[in-house]
Design a protein around this motif. Sequence first.
Motif, short mmCIF file in Angstrom:
data_model
loop_
_atom_site.label_atom_id
_atom_site.label_comp_id
_atom_site.label_asym_id
_atom_site.label_seq_id
_atom_site.Cartn_x
_atom_site.Cartn_y
_atom_site.Cartn_z
N GLY A 30 46.83 45.97 39.19
CA GLY A 30 46.24 45.51 37.93
C GLY A 30 46.48 44.06 37.60
N HIS A 31 46.22 43.15 38.54
CA HIS A 31 46.39 41.73 38.25
C HIS A 31 45.27 41.21 37.35
CE1 HIS A 31 48.72 41.11 42.32
NE2 HIS A 31 49.06 42.23 41.70
N PHE A 32 44.02 41.31 37.82
CA PHE A 32 42.83 40.91 37.09
C PHE A 32 42.87 39.43 36.67
CE2 PHE A 32 43.45 45.44 35.34
CZ PHE A 32 43.07 46.00 36.55
N ASN A 33 43.60 38.61 37.41
CA ASN A 33 43.84 37.24 36.98
C ASN A 33 44.52 36.50 38.13
OD1 ASN A 33 44.98 34.89 35.85
ND2 ASN A 33 45.57 35.90 33.95
N PRO A 34 43.93 35.43 38.67
CA PRO A 34 44.58 34.69 39.76
C PRO A 34 45.96 34.16 39.41
CG PRO A 34 42.27 34.07 39.60
CD PRO A 34 42.57 34.91 38.39
N PRO A 64 44.49 35.72 48.66
CA PRO A 64 43.09 35.26 48.69
C PRO A 64 42.08 36.36 48.41
CG PRO A 64 44.32 34.27 50.49
CD PRO A 64 45.22 35.31 49.88
N GLY A 65 42.27 37.53 48.99
CA GLY A 65 41.34 38.63 48.75
C GLY A 65 41.32 39.05 47.30
N TYR A 66 42.50 39.15 46.69
CA TYR A 66 42.58 39.51 45.27
C TYR A 66 41.85 38.49 44.41
CZ TYR A 66 45.70 43.58 45.07
OH TYR A 66 46.24 44.85 45.13
N ILE A 67 42.08 37.22 44.68
CA ILE A 67 41.49 36.17 43.85
C ILE A 67 39.97 36.17 43.97
CG2 ILE A 67 41.31 33.67 43.56
CD1 ILE A 67 44.33 33.57 44.30
N ILE A 68 39.47 36.34 45.17
CA ILE A 68 38.02 36.41 45.36
C ILE A 68 37.44 37.60 44.58
CG2 ILE A 68 36.19 36.85 47.04
CD1 ILE A 68 37.91 35.26 49.07
N ALA A 69 38.10 38.75 44.68
CA ALA A 69 37.63 39.94 43.96
C ALA A 69 37.63 39.70 42.45
CB ALA A 69 38.51 41.14 44.30
N GLN A 70 38.66 39.03 41.95
CA GLN A 70 38.74 38.75 40.51
C GLN A 70 37.62 37.81 40.07
OE1 GLN A 70 42.67 37.17 40.69
NE2 GLN A 70 43.62 39.17 40.94
N ILE A 71 37.36 36.78 40.85
CA ILE A 71 36.30 35.84 40.50
C ILE A 71 34.94 36.53 40.50
CG2 ILE A 71 35.07 33.77 41.27
CD1 ILE A 71 37.80 32.72 42.28
N VAL A 72 34.71 37.37 41.51
CA VAL A 72 33.44 38.10 41.58
C VAL A 72 33.29 39.03 40.39
CG1 VAL A 72 32.15 39.84 42.88
CG2 VAL A 72 33.21 37.93 44.08
N GLY A 73 34.34 39.78 40.07
CA GLY A 73 34.28 40.70 38.94
C GLY A 73 34.00 39.99 37.62
N GLY A 74 34.67 38.86 37.40
CA GLY A 74 34.42 38.10 36.18
C GLY A 74 33.01 37.55 36.11
#
Length: 265
Positions: free
Chosen positions: A75-79, A97-107
Motif C-alpha cells: 500500500g505505498h501509492f506514492n513514490p 521502479p516497477g512500483y513507481i511506474i504503476a503509481q504514476i499510471v494509476g494516478g
Amino acid sequence: MTDTTTEPSTATKLVAEALGTFLLVFGSISVALFASDFGTGPNGTSLGVGFIGVSLAFGLTLMAGIYAWGPISGGHFNPAVTFGLAAAGRFAWKDAPGYIIAQIVGGAVGTTLIVLIGVFGPGTWLADAQNGGFASNGYGEGSFGSPGGFGLGAAIIAEVLFTAIFLLVILGVTHPQRGTAGFAGLSIGLTLTFIHLASIPIDNTSVNPARSIATAIYGGPEALGQLWVFLLFPLVGGLLAGFLHRALFEAKGTVPPAPKTARVK
C-alpha cells in the motif's frame, strides 16, 4: 486445503499499487474539482466542502486503499513512500521502479477519467478547470497552485518537511514488532488529512509525486513548469525520513521484513 499464505506475484502487486493510487487521485481530485467550491445555497451558505472536505478526501481515499490493497502490495501509492521504505530497509530498491511506474499510471488514469467526466460538464467547466491548473501543485504570487501566494522556498520546505513527517508516521505504525497493524491505515489516513489541512494554502499539498504528475498533465504549461519541485522534494523528504528512522529506531541498522498485516503503507 488451499494455501492462503502464498506471496502475491509481482504483477499482482503492481496492479494493487496502480489501483490504490488511482483511488487516491480520482477520489481526492474529484472532490477538489467538483465539490470544493460549489457556490452558495438560497440562504447564502456555501455548498462547497472547502479545504476541510478536500483534506478529508485525501485521507479517506488513502485509508480505503490501504485496507483494500495494502495486504497485497504494502500500500505505498506514492513514490515518496516507496523511496522512504526502501531507505529504511523495509522495501527492496530493485522493486522500486516497477512500483513507481504503476503509481504514476494509476494516478494518470484517475485524472484522465475526471477529464472524461468534465467533457460532459456544464458550459466551460472543463476549460475553466484546466485554466485554473486542474488542482495542480504550485508556488508563487498569483499561482494557481498556492492559494496563499507562498513562494518557491516555502514550497520546498513544506514538501520536504511534511513528506518526512508522513514517512516517519508510516514507518512507526507499520513496524513489524512495535506497530499496530490493525490501526495503521487509520493513523496514516488521518496523518495525510492533517498534512493537507496545514499545507493546502502553501502549495496545494503534494507529498506525492504521482499525484502531482496526474494533475499537472492537465493543468497547463505553468503546472508542468513547476512540477519539478513536487517530484524532487517529496522524494528528498521520504529519503531523509527513511534514513533517519533506520538510524534512530532500528538496532544496528537492520530491519526485519514487515509481515503482510503490518505492511500497509
